[in-house]
Design a protein around this motif. Structure first.
Motif, PDB file in Angstrom:
ATOM      1  N   ILE A   1       0.856  -1.182   0.000  1.00 44.39           N
ATOM      2  CA  ILE A   1       0.000   0.000   0.000  1.00 44.39           C
ATOM      3  C   ILE A   1       0.892   1.232   0.000  1.00 44.39           C
ATOM      4  CG2 ILE A   1      -1.702   1.298   1.339  1.00 44.39           C
ATOM      5  CD1 ILE A   1      -2.742  -1.395   2.404  1.00 44.39           C
ATOM      6  N   GLY A   2       0.582   2.189  -0.850  1.00 41.16           N
ATOM      7  CA  GLY A   2       1.382   3.402  -0.975  1.00 41.16           C
ATOM      8  C   GLY A   2       1.090   4.424   0.101  1.00 41.16           C
ATOM      9  N   ASP A   3       0.915   5.679  -0.301  1.00 43.24           N
ATOM     10  CA  ASP A   3       0.770   6.784   0.639  1.00 43.24           C
ATOM     11  C   ASP A   3      -0.625   7.401   0.576  1.00 43.24           C
ATOM     12  OD1 ASP A   3       3.505   6.493   1.168  1.00 43.24           O
ATOM     13  OD2 ASP A   3       4.046   7.953  -0.397  1.00 43.24           O
ATOM     14  N   ASP A   4      -1.062   7.921   1.740  1.00 42.95           N
ATOM     15  CA  ASP A   4      -2.240   8.793   1.835  1.00 42.95           C
ATOM     16  C   ASP A   4      -3.529   8.124   1.366  1.00 42.95           C
ATOM     17  OD1 ASP A   4      -0.614  10.954   2.774  1.00 42.95           O
ATOM     18  OD2 ASP A   4       0.005  11.339   0.702  1.00 42.95           O
ATOM     19  N   ASN A   5      -3.671   6.842   1.631  1.00 48.67           N
ATOM     20  CA  ASN A   5      -4.914   6.129   1.337  1.00 48.67           C
ATOM     21  C   ASN A   5      -5.822   6.136   2.561  1.00 48.67           C
ATOM     22  OD1 ASN A   5      -4.260   4.809  -1.417  1.00 48.67           O
ATOM     23  ND2 ASN A   5      -2.483   4.290  -0.167  1.00 48.67           N
ATOM     24  N   TRP A   6      -7.131   5.974   2.315  1.00 52.47           N
ATOM     25  CA  TRP A   6      -8.125   5.948   3.400  1.00 52.47           C
ATOM     26  C   TRP A   6      -8.981   4.704   3.231  1.00 52.47           C
ATOM     27  CZ3 TRP A   6     -13.237   5.639   4.557  1.00 52.47           C
ATOM     28  CH2 TRP A   6     -13.676   6.167   5.784  1.00 52.47           C
ATOM     29  N   PHE A   7      -8.988   3.850   4.266  1.00 47.73           N
ATOM     30  CA  PHE A   7      -9.749   2.601   4.230  1.00 47.73           C
ATOM     31  C   PHE A   7     -10.792   2.627   5.337  1.00 47.73           C
ATOM     32  CE2 PHE A   7      -5.486   1.728   2.643  1.00 47.73           C
ATOM     33  CZ  PHE A   7      -5.758   1.140   1.427  1.00 47.73           C
ATOM     34  N   GLY A   8     -12.060   2.431   4.983  1.00 52.41           N
ATOM     35  CA  GLY A   8     -13.156   2.517   5.939  1.00 52.41           C
ATOM     36  C   GLY A   8     -13.305   1.271   6.792  1.00 52.41           C
ATOM     37  N   SER A   9     -14.266   1.343   7.680  1.00 55.15           N
ATOM     38  CA  SER A   9     -14.531   0.227   8.598  1.00 55.15           C
ATOM     39  C   SER A   9     -14.925  -1.034   7.836  1.00 55.15           C
ATOM     40  CB  SER A   9     -15.655   0.606   9.563  1.00 55.15           C
ATOM     41  OG  SER A   9     -15.303   1.739  10.322  1.00 55.15           O
ATOM     42  N   GLY A  10     -14.405  -2.171   8.293  1.00 54.62           N
ATOM     43  CA  GLY A  10     -14.817  -3.450   7.735  1.00 54.62           C
ATOM     44  C   GLY A  10     -14.279  -3.778   6.369  1.00 54.62           C
ATOM     45  N   VAL A  11     -13.372  -2.968   5.845  1.00 53.93           N
ATOM     46  CA  VAL A  11     -12.759  -3.277   4.557  1.00 53.93           C
ATOM     47  C   VAL A  11     -11.975  -4.587   4.672  1.00 53.93           C
ATOM     48  CG1 VAL A  11     -10.890  -2.549   3.015  1.00 53.93           C
ATOM     49  CG2 VAL A  11     -12.647  -0.916   3.691  1.00 53.93           C
ATOM     50  N   VAL A  12     -12.037  -5.414   3.623  1.00 63.20           N
ATOM     51  CA  VAL A  12     -11.270  -6.664   3.565  1.00 63.20           C
ATOM     52  C   VAL A  12     -10.352  -6.596   2.354  1.00 63.20           C
ATOM     53  CG1 VAL A  12     -11.356  -9.167   3.316  1.00 63.20           C
ATOM     54  CG2 VAL A  12     -13.073  -7.998   4.709  1.00 63.20           C
ATOM     55  N   ILE A  13      -9.056  -6.665   2.605  1.00 65.14           N
ATOM     56  CA  ILE A  13      -8.060  -6.615   1.537  1.00 65.14           C
ATOM     57  C   ILE A  13      -7.143  -7.824   1.674  1.00 65.14           C
ATOM     58  CG2 ILE A  13      -6.152  -5.313   0.522  1.00 65.14           C
ATOM     59  CD1 ILE A  13      -7.436  -2.778   1.670  1.00 65.14           C
ATOM     60  N   GLY A  14      -6.988  -8.575   0.591  1.00 68.39           N
ATOM     61  CA  GLY A  14      -6.040  -9.677   0.592  1.00 68.39           C
ATOM     62  C   GLY A  14      -6.615 -11.034   0.932  1.00 68.39           C
ATOM     63  N   ALA A  15      -7.950 -11.186   0.908  1.00 66.73           N
ATOM     64  CA  ALA A  15      -8.526 -12.520   1.074  1.00 66.73           C
ATOM     65  C   ALA A  15      -8.101 -13.400  -0.106  1.00 66.73           C
ATOM     66  CB  ALA A  15     -10.048 -12.435   1.144  1.00 66.73           C
ATOM     67  N   PRO A  16      -8.066 -14.731   0.094  1.00 67.67           N
ATOM     68  CA  PRO A  16      -7.632 -15.615  -0.995  1.00 67.67           C
ATOM     69  C   PRO A  16      -8.490 -15.436  -2.243  1.00 67.67           C
ATOM     70  CG  PRO A  16      -7.805 -16.837   1.068  1.00 67.67           C
ATOM     71  CD  PRO A  16      -8.405 -15.491   1.325  1.00 67.67           C
ATOM     72  N   PRO A  17      -7.892 -15.620  -3.426  1.00 63.95           N
ATOM     73  CA  PRO A  17      -8.687 -15.527  -4.650  1.00 63.95           C
ATOM     74  C   PRO A  17      -9.802 -16.565  -4.655  1.00 63.95           C
ATOM     75  CG  PRO A  17      -6.513 -16.461  -5.093  1.00 63.95           C
ATOM     76  CD  PRO A  17      -6.492 -15.973  -3.692  1.00 63.95           C
ATOM     77  N   GLU A  18     -10.963 -16.168  -5.136  1.00 64.67           N
ATOM     78  CA  GLU A  18     -12.105 -17.086  -5.166  1.00 64.67           C
ATOM     79  C   GLU A  18     -12.024 -17.964  -6.414  1.00 64.67           C
ATOM     80  OE1 GLU A  18     -15.556 -15.086  -2.512  1.00 64.67           O
ATOM     81  OE2 GLU A  18     -15.399 -14.335  -4.556  1.00 64.67           O
ATOM     82  N   VAL A  19     -11.130 -18.934  -6.324  1.00 67.21           N
ATOM     83  CA  VAL A  19     -10.894 -19.900  -7.394  1.00 67.21           C
ATOM     84  C   VAL A  19     -11.074 -21.285  -6.795  1.00 67.21           C
ATOM     85  CG1 VAL A  19      -9.187 -20.803  -9.014  1.00 67.21           C
ATOM     86  CG2 VAL A  19      -9.298 -18.334  -8.545  1.00 67.21           C
ATOM     87  N   ARG A  20     -11.925 -22.104  -7.398  1.00 64.27           N
ATOM     88  CA  ARG A  20     -12.269 -23.400  -6.806  1.00 64.27           C
ATOM     89  C   ARG A  20     -11.034 -24.248  -6.517  1.00 64.27           C
ATOM     90  NH1 ARG A  20     -16.596 -26.731  -6.097  1.00 64.27           N
ATOM     91  NH2 ARG A  20     -18.052 -25.232  -6.998  1.00 64.27           N
ATOM     92  N   GLY A  21     -10.060 -24.242  -7.413  1.00 65.92           N
ATOM     93  CA  GLY A  21      -8.897 -25.085  -7.234  1.00 65.92           C
ATOM     94  C   GLY A  21      -7.790 -24.473  -6.401  1.00 65.92           C
ATOM     95  N   PHE A  22      -8.004 -23.244  -5.898  1.00 64.71           N
ATOM     96  CA  PHE A  22      -6.955 -22.592  -5.125  1.00 64.71           C
ATOM     97  C   PHE A  22      -6.833 -23.241  -3.746  1.00 64.71           C
ATOM     98  CE2 PHE A  22      -5.326 -19.369  -2.203  1.00 64.71           C
ATOM     99  CZ  PHE A  22      -4.205 -18.925  -2.889  1.00 64.71           C
ATOM    100  N   ALA A  23      -5.594 -23.497  -3.315  1.00 63.14           N
ATOM    101  CA  ALA A  23      -5.367 -24.117  -2.005  1.00 63.14           C
ATOM    102  C   ALA A  23      -5.531 -23.085  -0.901  1.00 63.14           C
ATOM    103  CB  ALA A  23      -3.973 -24.726  -1.959  1.00 63.14           C
ATOM    104  N   HIS A  24      -6.705 -23.044  -0.292  1.00 67.06           N
ATOM    105  CA  HIS A  24      -6.964 -22.063   0.751  1.00 67.06           C
ATOM    106  C   HIS A  24      -6.115 -22.363   1.981  1.00 67.06           C
ATOM    107  CE1 HIS A  24     -10.205 -21.019  -1.890  1.00 67.06           C
ATOM    108  NE2 HIS A  24     -10.638 -20.064  -1.076  1.00 67.06           N
ATOM    109  N   PRO A  25      -5.615 -21.325   2.647  1.00 68.34           N
ATOM    110  CA  PRO A  25      -4.704 -21.547   3.778  1.00 68.34           C
ATOM    111  C   PRO A  25      -5.410 -22.190   4.965  1.00 68.34           C
ATOM    112  CG  PRO A  25      -5.317 -19.233   3.608  1.00 68.34           C
ATOM    113  CD  PRO A  25      -5.859 -19.896   2.385  1.00 68.34           C
TER     114      PRO A  25
END
Length: 235
Positions: free
Chosen positions: A34-58
């Motif tokens: 993430i760079g500079d001077d960004n604003w993220f509101g309440s409950g934001v979700v960033i970086g969840a696993p890609p929604e791909v059926r074959g992806f190995a979820h952690p």
């Protein structure tokens, strides 16, 4: 310095610049840059696993996701409960000066250009590209691998199933080009004559050659030519 609410959860490789604000109950899971001077509101979700059926979820939730990451530039606003997922084939990318309203969803490998606006509840499927200064209205849904050109305006509630060319105005289900975004062209300094000419082409039987001829004397011609060339390669 960054202002991070004490209830926010940052896990794994999360890297910040400076001047960022992270709201209450935000969840950010690396790898995320993430760079500079960004604003993220309440409950934001960033970086969840890609929604791909074959992806190995952690199975462990205390580190980074083994995915392609999220890269966010500068001066972006991401409102409450928006979701930005990890990239799958390449990083999910948000450029600079975007405005992402509440409850919007950006799937894996999405790319937003500079100055893009997403109204509330916009849904972008995987690999969607939204180019600079495009504006997507409330509740717009965009099909995977679609491309929305620079300066395009998409009306609220639209379902985009095909590419939308630069500075087009499109709406409906499925969305159809209904003219040019003449207001956006004027604000971008392309002039009334080019706006009227392109609007006439977009309202008729669309042809790339006609569009290029309509803006032959405008700097916009280079943008359109490059867009149509890439569109042809994608077919």
């Amino acid at each position: 310095m960054n202002a991070i609410h004490p209830t926010a959860q940052l896990t794994g490789d999360v890297r910040f610049g400076s001047g960022n604000t992270i709201g209450a109950f935000a969840v950010i899971t690396g790898p995320v840059e993430i760079g500079d001077d960004n604003w993220f509101g309440s409950g934001v979700v960033i970086g969840a696993p890609p929604e791909v059926r074959g992806f190995a979820h952690p199975t462990h939730l205390d580190g980074s996701v083994d995915a392609a990451g999220v890269r966010i530039g500068d001066r972006n606003v991401v409102r409450e409960y928006a979701q930005i997922h990890q990239g799958w084939e390449h990083p999910t990318r948000i450029s600079d000066d975007t405005f992402i309203m509440n409850q919007s969803y950006l799937a894996h490998d999405v790319e937003l250009g500079d100055g893009v606006t997403l109204a509330s509840s916009v849904l972008l499927a995987g690999h969607v590209l939204v180019e600079a200064r495009a504006n997507l209205g409330l509740g717009t849904v965009v099909h995977q691998r679609s491309r929305i050109g620079a300066g395009a305006m998409i009306g609220m509630g639209s379902v985009v199933t095909r590419d939308v060319p630069p500075f087009a105005k499109a709406y409906g289900n499925p969305a159809r080009v209904q003219g040019a975004n003449t207001v956006g062209m004027d604000r971008s300094g392309y002039g009334d004559e080019a706006a009227r000419s392109l609007d006439a082409v977009y309202r008729g039987e669309f042809d790339p050659g006609d569009a290029l001829d309509a803006v032959a004397a405008s700097p916009l011609r280079a943008i359109l030519a490059e867009w149509f060339e890439r569109a042809e390669r994608r077919q």
